[in-house]
Design a protein around this motif. Structure first.
Motif, mmCIF file in Angstrom:
data_model
loop_
_atom_site.group_PDB
_atom_site.id
_atom_site.type_symbol
_atom_site.label_atom_id
_atom_site.label_comp_id
_atom_site.label_asym_id
_atom_site.label_seq_id
_atom_site.Cartn_x
_atom_site.Cartn_y
_atom_site.Cartn_z
ATOM 1 N N ASN A 190 -8.903 16.138 -8.688
ATOM 2 C CA ASN A 190 -10.039 15.280 -9.064
ATOM 3 C C ASN A 190 -9.549 14.230 -10.065
ATOM 4 N N ARG A 191 -9.654 12.956 -9.677
ATOM 5 C CA ARG A 191 -9.180 11.881 -10.567
ATOM 6 C C ARG A 191 -10.259 11.541 -11.590
ATOM 7 N N SER A 192 -11.491 11.350 -11.130
ATOM 8 C CA SER A 192 -12.608 11.088 -12.049
ATOM 9 C C SER A 192 -13.776 11.956 -11.581
ATOM 10 N N GLY B 162 -10.244 3.812 0.937
ATOM 11 C CA GLY B 162 -9.122 3.928 1.867
ATOM 12 C C GLY B 162 -8.546 5.324 1.766
ATOM 13 N N THR B 163 -7.230 5.414 1.717
ATOM 14 C CA THR B 163 -6.560 6.709 1.557
ATOM 15 C C THR B 163 -7.174 7.429 0.350
ATOM 16 N N SER B 164 -7.307 6.676 -0.732
ATOM 17 C CA SER B 164 -8.032 7.159 -1.917
ATOM 18 C C SER B 164 -9.164 6.155 -2.146
ATOM 19 N N THR B 165 -9.986 6.376 -3.160
ATOM 20 C CA THR B 165 -10.982 5.347 -3.505
ATOM 21 C C THR B 165 -10.819 4.963 -4.962
ATOM 22 N N CYS B 166 -10.857 3.654 -5.218
ATOM 23 C CA CYS B 166 -10.841 3.182 -6.597
ATOM 24 C C CYS B 166 -12.147 2.467 -6.885
ATOM 25 N N ASN B 167 -12.666 2.670 -8.082
ATOM 26 C CA ASN B 167 -13.867 1.972 -8.543
ATOM 27 C C ASN B 167 -13.419 0.995 -9.612
ATOM 28 N N LEU C 237 6.020 7.735 -6.331
ATOM 29 C CA LEU C 237 4.772 7.118 -5.867
ATOM 30 C C LEU C 237 3.577 7.606 -6.680
ATOM 31 N N TRP C 238 2.503 6.792 -6.695
ATOM 32 C CA TRP C 238 1.302 7.157 -7.466
ATOM 33 C C TRP C 238 0.821 8.559 -7.134
ATOM 34 N N LYS C 239 0.915 8.944 -5.838
ATOM 35 C CA LYS C 239 0.287 10.217 -5.468
ATOM 36 C C LYS C 239 1.174 11.434 -5.737
ATOM 37 N N PHE D 266 0.320 -3.967 -5.902
ATOM 38 C CA PHE D 266 1.073 -2.769 -5.494
ATOM 39 C C PHE D 266 0.258 -1.530 -5.856
ATOM 40 N N THR D 267 0.337 -0.469 -5.046
ATOM 41 C CA THR D 267 -0.263 0.808 -5.435
ATOM 42 C C THR D 267 0.434 1.261 -6.721
ATOM 43 N N SER D 268 -0.316 1.936 -7.543
ATOM 44 C CA SER D 268 0.243 2.240 -8.859
ATOM 45 C C SER D 268 -0.385 3.543 -9.354
ATOM 46 N N CYS D 269 0.338 4.279 -10.104
ATOM 47 C CA CYS D 269 1.575 4.056 -10.788
ATOM 48 C C CYS D 269 2.763 4.445 -9.896
ATOM 49 N N SER E 73 -0.182 -7.146 -9.945
ATOM 50 C CA SER E 73 -1.367 -6.412 -10.394
ATOM 51 C C SER E 73 -1.438 -5.124 -9.573
ATOM 52 N N ILE E 74 -2.403 -4.264 -9.929
ATOM 53 C CA ILE E 74 -2.598 -3.057 -9.119
ATOM 54 C C ILE E 74 -3.483 -3.438 -7.931
ATOM 55 N N ASP E 75 -3.254 -2.772 -6.814
ATOM 56 C CA ASP E 75 -3.970 -3.141 -5.580
ATOM 57 C C ASP E 75 -5.487 -3.186 -5.750
ATOM 58 N N ALA E 76 -6.045 -2.080 -6.265
ATOM 59 C CA ALA E 76 -7.505 -1.979 -6.326
ATOM 60 C C ALA E 76 -8.111 -3.099 -7.170
ATOM 61 N N GLY F 26 0.820 -1.213 0.000
ATOM 62 C CA GLY F 26 0.000 0.000 0.000
ATOM 63 C C GLY F 26 0.850 1.258 0.000
ATOM 64 N N THR F 27 0.220 2.368 0.342
ATOM 65 C CA THR F 27 0.908 3.652 0.307
ATOM 66 C C THR F 27 1.895 3.810 1.473
ATOM 67 N N LEU F 28 1.495 3.331 2.653
ATOM 68 C CA LEU F 28 2.340 3.537 3.830
ATOM 69 C C LEU F 28 2.938 2.247 4.381
ATOM 70 N N PHE G 259 -3.396 0.309 -17.420
ATOM 71 C CA PHE G 259 -4.053 1.440 -16.755
ATOM 72 C C PHE G 259 -3.115 2.615 -16.508
ATOM 73 N N LYS G 260 -1.824 2.354 -16.359
ATOM 74 C CA LYS G 260 -0.943 3.440 -15.917
ATOM 75 C C LYS G 260 0.155 3.790 -16.917
ATOM 76 N N ALA G 261 0.431 2.907 -17.899
ATOM 77 C CA ALA G 261 1.530 3.206 -18.826
ATOM 78 C C ALA G 261 1.006 3.322 -20.254
ATOM 79 N N TYR H 122 -12.554 -1.892 -16.044
ATOM 80 C CA TYR H 122 -12.701 -0.431 -16.006
ATOM 81 C C TYR H 122 -12.255 0.078 -14.650
ATOM 82 N N GLU H 123 -11.641 1.258 -14.665
ATOM 83 C CA GLU H 123 -11.240 1.887 -13.404
ATOM 84 C C GLU H 123 -11.635 3.354 -13.406
ATOM 85 N N ALA H 124 -12.079 3.824 -12.245
ATOM 86 C CA ALA H 124 -12.244 5.262 -12.002
ATOM 87 C C ALA H 124 -11.873 5.465 -10.541
#
Ligand SMILES: Nc1ncnc2c1ncn2[C@@H]1O[C@H](COP(=O)(O)OP(=O)(O)O)[C@@H](O)[C@H]1O
Ligand SMILES: O=C(CO)[C@H](O)[C@H](O)COP(=O)(O)O
Length: 553
Positions: free
Chosen positions: A387-389, A293-298, A123-125, A92-95, A270-273, A11-13, A205-207, A326-328
């Motif tokens: 704002n991510r999505s 969590g710290t952020s939210t993934c859909n 880190l992703w953030k 892993f958290t990504s990207c 894979s990505i965590d979410a 995760g992030t921490l 999703f990230k590259a 799909y991710e948001a």
């Protein structure tokens, strides 16, 4: 003889390992450990090198220290014989991107690079590449690049290409010295197996990689920066592997360090979410998983590849092989409440919580649960980390509207929760408006368990039932399932993630159901939220101006 699998969730921490029973997904043991340097966003450790606004780095040595602690610890706590552990899965958290040398060592492992921020794990953030993301997006629109439409119409500053544009522009020598760039999850798999196997979830999703289109063309990359023309050939790879593929086997060195059996199967990362999806016991369209969590993934899936504006992306085989994933998401959720608690809660509340022997969260929940929808008189925009999505803009910022001299902390806290729920509803509406069916919501992640008030508000705002994961570590459980799939049926695992999901996925009996009167009240407030959303997100650029003003100091 019972068989077991291990899921490693970075995760992030912190990172955690769960050891689960392959036959039913029951968690036998868990081990977690925080990264010693956490998120590095002010000064590089043991140096006087200051980081600029929006940077967020990590020390990959922390990943290894944690890895070598949590695996032996989770095995020891379980009492299980490592002969019976058939697979390992990694998320892993990504990207989160690492520049590495030809031996696979991150550049920042070398003394000569320690003072160079570009050589650390980004880190992703880290949102410091927004300037480059803006350039990329403008050019891709001008050139009518097809890939852009797969990513909601905008590439995020959190992703790989803007991060590399930033490196090659601001520190070309680091770009040159890097033998290649790798997602942190793929790097962990490399450490476990000695194999470089890039996973399609992070690549897609990230590259900006697509199974039909590949990466953006050299001609396009050259326009971003001349040195990027051969990025893919020189520093990435076109060998991309579907989720659930076996990456290789635990090597001798890792077996010695961790107590795992030499030769244990390891899945590609894979990505965590995304691995949380099967962990809820589902593997079909119509279901949306939110990881709060710290952020939210859909995360959701569909049989069709639909290009939906404002979402994070659509990638084949990246959630459940055979489907389009799909991710948001929202770049901050728990982080918003964390900010509020650290900056806006008065001393008398801290004392009250201490006297009642409860946490600040519990105190604020107790007080704000007494309020009805609309009673705060407040309306917030949940963009404290951009704002991510569905606006895909890291330069947007938060807003609290309606403050008066009598506004109380619990009112602001509740309005912030409501704002994150409205942000979720915008995402759901966007998917539905483009033909994606969402019949059920499943929630996991720390907050889904820790905050019943928040979950009820989400059910009321979205007017849908919300089911909750039984596991406190749904993401790690999902990774463990992919470990079982990489081992395969012959070794006591599964041949498909669908099979693993149906046998190992676990839900609580609790279902949050919408309360009719709250639904009505929230529908009215949501209309106002949408007006603010469109005005400050699309029509008025005051937030961007404020951010620019701040960055000039
Ligand atoms: N009771 C709570 N209600 C709302 N948010 C919480 C609560 N407890 C912790 N948080 C927030 O949840 C976030 C951590 O979420 P968690 O899912 O545990 O971790 P991560 O997202 O890093 O995997 C932090 O931002 C923290 O401020
Ligand atoms: O973008 C992501 C997934 O696509 C990140 O991994 C995620 O947002 C970070 O997760 P967490 O909030 O659990 O640290």
């Amino acid at each position: 003889m019972a068989k077991y699998t291990i899921g490693l969730d970075f995760g992030t921490l912190s990172a955690r390992a769960v050891l689960v029973d392959v036959s039913n997904g029951l968690e036998i043991s868990m081990s977690s450990k925080e990264y010693a340097s956490g998120v590095i966003n002010t000064v590089l450790p043991n140096t006087d090198i200051k980081l600029k606004e929006d940077w967020a780095l990590q020390d990959p040595k922390d990943y290894l220290d944690v890895l070598y602690h949590i695996i032996p610890d989770v095995i020891e706590k379980s009492g299980v014989n490592s002969e019976d552990i058939i697979g390992v899965g990694v998320d892993f958290t990504s990207c989160t991107i690492l520049p590495i040398d030809s031996k696979g060592n991150p550049l920042c492992f070398y003394e000569k690079h320690r003072k160079n921020p570009y050589s650390w794990a980004k880190l992703w953030k880290d949102h410091s590449a927004q300037y480059y993301a803006d350039i990329l997006n403008e050019l891709a629109i001008q050139k009518n690049e097809e890939f852009l439409r797969l990513y909601g119409g905008k590439i995020s500053s959190e992703w790989m290409i803007p991060k590399l544009m930033q490196m090659v522009s601001e520190s070309p020598e680091t770009y040159d010295q890097a033998h290649s760039f790798i997602e942190a999850g793929d790097w962990i798999v490399f450490k476990l197996t000695g194999q470089f196997k890039r996973n399609c979830c992070a690549a897609g999703f990230k590259a900006t990689w697509n199974s039909k289109l590949g990466y953006p063309s050299g001609d396009f990359l050259k326009m971003l920066h001349p040195k990027l023309e051969n990025l893919v050939e020189d520093k990435l790879s076109n060998d991309i592997f579907s989720i659930g593929t076996k990456a290789g086997y635990v090597n001798e060195e890792i077996a010695k360090k961790t107590g795992l059996k030499d030769g244990t199967a390891v899945s590609v990362a894979s990505i965590d979410a995304h691995v949380a999806f099967p962990a809820m016991g589902i593997s079909s369209p119509g279901n949306m998983v939110i990881i709060v969590g710290t952020s939210t993934c859909n995360i959701l899936i569909d049989e069709r590849e639909i290009k939906i504006p404002g979402i994070s992306g659509v990638v084949k085989d990246a959630v459940i092989p055979g489907y389009y994933g799909y991710e948001a998401g929202q770049a901050a959720v728990g982080d918003i409440f964390n900010w509020f608690i650290n900056n806006c809660v008065p001393v008398n509340y801290v004392e009250e919580a201490r006297n009642k022997k409860i946490t600040i969260f519990e105190l604020l929940n107790e007080k704000s649960a007494k309020l009805k929808p609309g009673e705060t008189g407040l309306l917030c925009l949940d963009w404290l980390n951009g704002n991510r999505s569905t606006l895909i803009d890291a330069d947007l910022s938060g807003m609290i509207l309606g403050l008066t001299l009598s506004t109380k902390p619990e009112e602001i806290y509740r309005a912030l929760i409501e704002a994150t729920a409205f942000g979720q509803n915008m995402i759901v509406e966007t998917f539905r408006n483009h033909g994606i069916k969402i019949d059920s919501i499943y929630a996991c992640g720390g907050i889904s368990k820790k905050n019943p008030l928040l979950m009820q508000i989400y059910a009321d705002v979205m007017n849908m039932n919300i089911k909750i994961s039984e596991s406190d570590q749904a993401v790690a459980l999902g990774a463990a399932m992919f470990g079982a799939v990489s081992a395969g049926n012959k070794s006591g695992g599964y041949d498909s993630i669908e099979e693993a999901a149906s046998r190992m996925g676990r839900l609580l009996d609790i279902v949050y159901k919408p309360i009719e009167t709250n639904v009505e009240a929230y529908q009215a407030i949501y209309k106002e939220y949408k007006k603010l959303y469109n005005y400050f997100g699309r029509e008025n650029d005051v937030m961007k101006k404020l951010k620019k003003m701040k960055s000039e100091y």
